[in-house]
Design an enzyme around this catalytic site. Structure first.
Site, PDB file in Angstrom:
ATOM      1  N   SER A 118      52.975  44.214  43.691  1.00 55.18           N
ATOM      2  CA  SER A 118      54.074  43.370  44.164  1.00 55.18           C
ATOM      3  C   SER A 118      55.387  44.126  44.206  1.00 55.18           C
ATOM      4  CB  SER A 118      54.261  42.191  43.206  1.00 55.18           C
ATOM      5  OG  SER A 118      53.091  41.447  43.104  1.00 55.18           O
ATOM      6  N   HIS A 139      50.084  44.292  50.704  1.00 53.59           N
ATOM      7  CA  HIS A 139      50.559  43.232  49.809  1.00 53.59           C
ATOM      8  C   HIS A 139      50.197  41.870  50.400  1.00 53.59           C
ATOM      9  CE1 HIS A 139      54.206  41.181  47.692  1.00 53.59           C
ATOM     10  NE2 HIS A 139      53.096  41.035  46.996  1.00 53.59           N
ATOM     11  N   GLU A 151      52.240  42.269  53.807  1.00 54.47           N
ATOM     12  CA  GLU A 151      53.287  43.301  53.887  1.00 54.47           C
ATOM     13  C   GLU A 151      52.562  44.645  53.803  1.00 54.47           C
ATOM     14  OE1 GLU A 151      55.958  42.508  50.520  1.00 54.47           O
ATOM     15  OE2 GLU A 151      57.658  43.001  51.777  1.00 54.47           O
ATOM     16  N   ASN A 189      59.301  40.326  47.526  1.00 58.67           N
ATOM     17  CA  ASN A 189      59.725  40.052  46.146  1.00 58.67           C
ATOM     18  C   ASN A 189      61.170  40.431  45.869  1.00 58.67           C
ATOM     19  OD1 ASN A 189      57.522  38.707  44.960  1.00 58.67           O
ATOM     20  ND2 ASN A 189      56.352  40.596  45.230  1.00 58.67           N
TER      21      ASN A 189
HETATM   22  N1  LIG Z   1      49.797  36.586  41.452  1.00 58.80           N
HETATM   23  C1  LIG Z   1      50.392  36.656  42.631  1.00 58.80           C
HETATM   24  O1  LIG Z   1      50.850  35.662  43.206  1.00 58.80           O
HETATM   25  C2  LIG Z   1      50.482  37.996  43.326  1.00 58.80           C
HETATM   26  C3  LIG Z   1      50.848  38.025  44.680  1.00 58.80           C
HETATM   27  C4  LIG Z   1      50.862  39.256  45.350  1.00 58.80           C
HETATM   28  C5  LIG Z   1      50.526  40.424  44.660  1.00 58.80           C
HETATM   29  N2  LIG Z   1      50.191  40.365  43.331  1.00 58.80           N
HETATM   30  C6  LIG Z   1      49.804  41.617  42.669  1.00 58.80           C
HETATM   31  O2  LIG Z   1      48.383  41.659  42.610  1.00 58.80           O
HETATM   32  C7  LIG Z   1      47.975  42.404  41.438  1.00 58.80           C
HETATM   33  C8  LIG Z   1      47.074  41.534  40.601  1.00 58.80           C
HETATM   34  O3  LIG Z   1      47.775  40.383  40.186  1.00 58.80           O
HETATM   35  P1  LIG Z   1      47.010  39.069  39.705  1.00 58.80           P
HETATM   36  O4  LIG Z   1      48.003  37.975  39.750  1.00 58.80           O
HETATM   37  O5  LIG Z   1      45.714  38.927  40.429  1.00 58.80           O
HETATM   38  O6  LIG Z   1      46.716  39.471  38.159  1.00 58.80           O
HETATM   39  P2  LIG Z   1      45.666  38.816  37.155  1.00 58.80           P
HETATM   40  O7  LIG Z   1      46.238  39.000  35.812  1.00 58.80           O
HETATM   41  O8  LIG Z   1      45.274  37.445  37.602  1.00 58.80           O
HETATM   42  O9  LIG Z   1      44.358  39.749  37.323  1.00 58.80           O
HETATM   43  C9  LIG Z   1      44.341  41.117  37.049  1.00 58.80           C
HETATM   44  C10 LIG Z   1      42.887  41.558  36.827  1.00 58.80           C
HETATM   45  O10 LIG Z   1      42.867  42.988  36.738  1.00 58.80           O
HETATM   46  C11 LIG Z   1      41.843  43.324  35.821  1.00 58.80           C
HETATM   47  N3  LIG Z   1      42.007  44.700  35.374  1.00 58.80           N
HETATM   48  C12 LIG Z   1      42.876  45.185  34.445  1.00 58.80           C
HETATM   49  N4  LIG Z   1      42.685  46.525  34.303  1.00 58.80           N
HETATM   50  C13 LIG Z   1      41.686  46.874  35.147  1.00 58.80           C
HETATM   51  C14 LIG Z   1      41.018  48.101  35.452  1.00 58.80           C
HETATM   52  N5  LIG Z   1      41.350  49.245  34.841  1.00 58.80           N
HETATM   53  N6  LIG Z   1      40.018  48.100  36.350  1.00 58.80           N
HETATM   54  C15 LIG Z   1      39.663  46.939  36.962  1.00 58.80           C
HETATM   55  N7  LIG Z   1      40.247  45.746  36.717  1.00 58.80           N
HETATM   56  C16 LIG Z   1      41.246  45.721  35.829  1.00 58.80           C
HETATM   57  C17 LIG Z   1      41.993  42.273  34.712  1.00 58.80           C
HETATM   58  O11 LIG Z   1      40.816  42.202  33.920  1.00 58.80           O
HETATM   59  C18 LIG Z   1      42.262  41.001  35.533  1.00 58.80           C
HETATM   60  O12 LIG Z   1      41.050  40.319  35.831  1.00 58.80           O
HETATM   61  C19 LIG Z   1      49.263  42.817  40.728  1.00 58.80           C
HETATM   62  O13 LIG Z   1      49.609  44.113  41.128  1.00 58.80           O
HETATM   63  C20 LIG Z   1      50.275  41.788  41.228  1.00 58.80           C
HETATM   64  O14 LIG Z   1      51.599  42.248  41.182  1.00 58.80           O
HETATM   65  C21 LIG Z   1      50.151  39.179  42.651  1.00 58.80           C
END
Ligand SMILES: NC(=O)c1ccc[n+]([C@@H]2O[C@H](COP(=O)([O-])OP(=O)(O)OC[C@H]3O[C@@H](n4cnc5c(N)ncnc54)[C@H](O)[C@@H]3O)[C@@H](O)[C@H]2O)c1
Length: 297
Positions: A118, A139, A151, A189
């Site tokens: 993000s 993104h 994005e 963001n």
């Molecule tokens: N939540 C949102 O609305 C949103 C929107 C756009 C982008 N993002 C981005 O997407 C990414 C994920 O966010 P999220 O909200 O899904 O997080 P989340 O916490 O829901 O999930 C993250 C997952 O990554 C896994 N993980 C951690 N270390 C790992 C590794 N070494 N190998 C494989 N898996 C691993 C965890 O076990 C977990 O299941 C982040 O970079 C976040 O900034 C989030």
């Protein structure tokens, strides 16, 4: 490009896997947690059921979408022979640098490495590999199967060829890509998070209640959802990480995370994923109630 790996099976990873699988890509979904993989497949199943009920897809579409997804806990196994990796693991720079180093070693030379970060610099993530020209930001927005925008973020070294492949691939997924340059928070963001952070300051300073703040922004600004409810959807830990990256990148008071956001993350109140944030979701996501301790007025 037909074979894809998604790293991370959380909120975004399951949505990204769902979206590719529904368009008939072969998807390997990788997470260090077997539990997260199990939950992700259950969530994708439930979301597909809802689409069948609304007659947006057939039962056969649901079955073929699920059969396009394989799960892995071993990253090297999960990236064998794939054309594109989309990394959607926890928003943490050191973790992402480590994962990209691993991906660079385990993937074919031609594999494109995308990150769904993000806010973290694509250029810095690319520097962890020996293929900076093939590293790019992709993104997606939450919830991925519904939201149209991707994005597409170019790092300093990302090639024109890789950028145009990823733009085309996003269109093939039924999305609308927008190309942007690398800077903390990119475009989405950089604009959204200071607004959410300000909404949290407004709550912390007792200017209005959770529902009051959300209602002002829904009815007054025609936002489809209030900023505090949206923060619960995104995950308060993710919001905090993004604010920290922007604060580190730009400095200044404008990007200082609100202490209430910091406290809520420390207390494990992360929003929908922990069933409690500004709202309480213990009776299901659709039955949100204001969480008592944050209803200030
Ligand atoms: N939540 C949102 O609305 C949103 C929107 C756009 C982008 N993002 C981005 O997407 C990414 C994920 O966010 P999220 O909200 O899904 O997080 P989340 O916490 O829901 O999930 C993250 C997952 O990554 C896994 N993980 C951690 N270390 C790992 C590794 N070494 N190998 C494989 N898996 C691993 C965890 O076990 C977990 O299941 C982040 O970079 C976040 O900034 C989030």
């Amino acid at each position: 490009m037909k074979n894809i790996t998604v790293i991370g099976a959380g909120t975004m990873g399951n949505g990204i896997a769902h979206t590719f699988a529904q368009k008939d890509f072969n998807v390997n979904l990788v997470d260090i947690s077997a539990d997260a993989l199990e939950k992700a497949i259950a969530t994708i199943g439930k979301n597909l059921d809802r689409m069948v009920q609304k007659e947006k897809i057939t039962e056969d579409d649901k079955i073929s979408t699920l059969s396009n997804i394989s799960t892995f806990t071993d990253i090297s196994e999960g990236v064998k022979g794939v054309d594109l990796v989309v990394e959607a693991a926890t928003e943490n720079k050191d973790l992402k640098l480590k994962i990209f180093k691993q991906l660079d070693q385990a993937c074919n030379e031609a594999t494109i490495l995308a990150t769904n970060t993000s806010s973290i610099s694509i250029t810095q993530i690319a520097e962890a590999t020996n293929r900076a020209e093939k590293v790019i930001g992709m993104h997606f927005m939450n919830p991925v199967p519904i939201m149209k925008l991707v994005e597409v973020i170019r790092g300093k070294a990302t090639s024109d060829e890789v950028t145009s492949k990823v733009m085309k691939m996003s269109e093939n997924l039924g999305k609308i890509p927008v190309e942007v340059n690398d800077a903390p928070g990119f475009v989405a963001n950089r604009i959204l998070m200071p607004m959410i952070n300000e909404a949290i300051y407004t709550l912390d300073e007792n200017i209005s209640s959770v529902q009051g703040i959300d209602t002002v922004m829904i009815l007054g600004m025609s936002h489809p959802m209030g900023p505090l409810h949206l923060a619960d959807f995104i995950g308060l830990d993710v919001c905090l990480s993004i604010m920290e990256v922007m604060h580190e990148g730009f400095g200044g008071k404008k990007y200082t995370p609100c202490p209430l956001l910091v406290d809520m993350v420390a207390a494990g109140n992360l929003g929908i994923k922990s069933a409690k944030g500004f709202y309480d979701y213990s009776d299901g996501v659709r039955n949100k109630k204001v969480a008592a301790q944050f209803c200030k007025i």
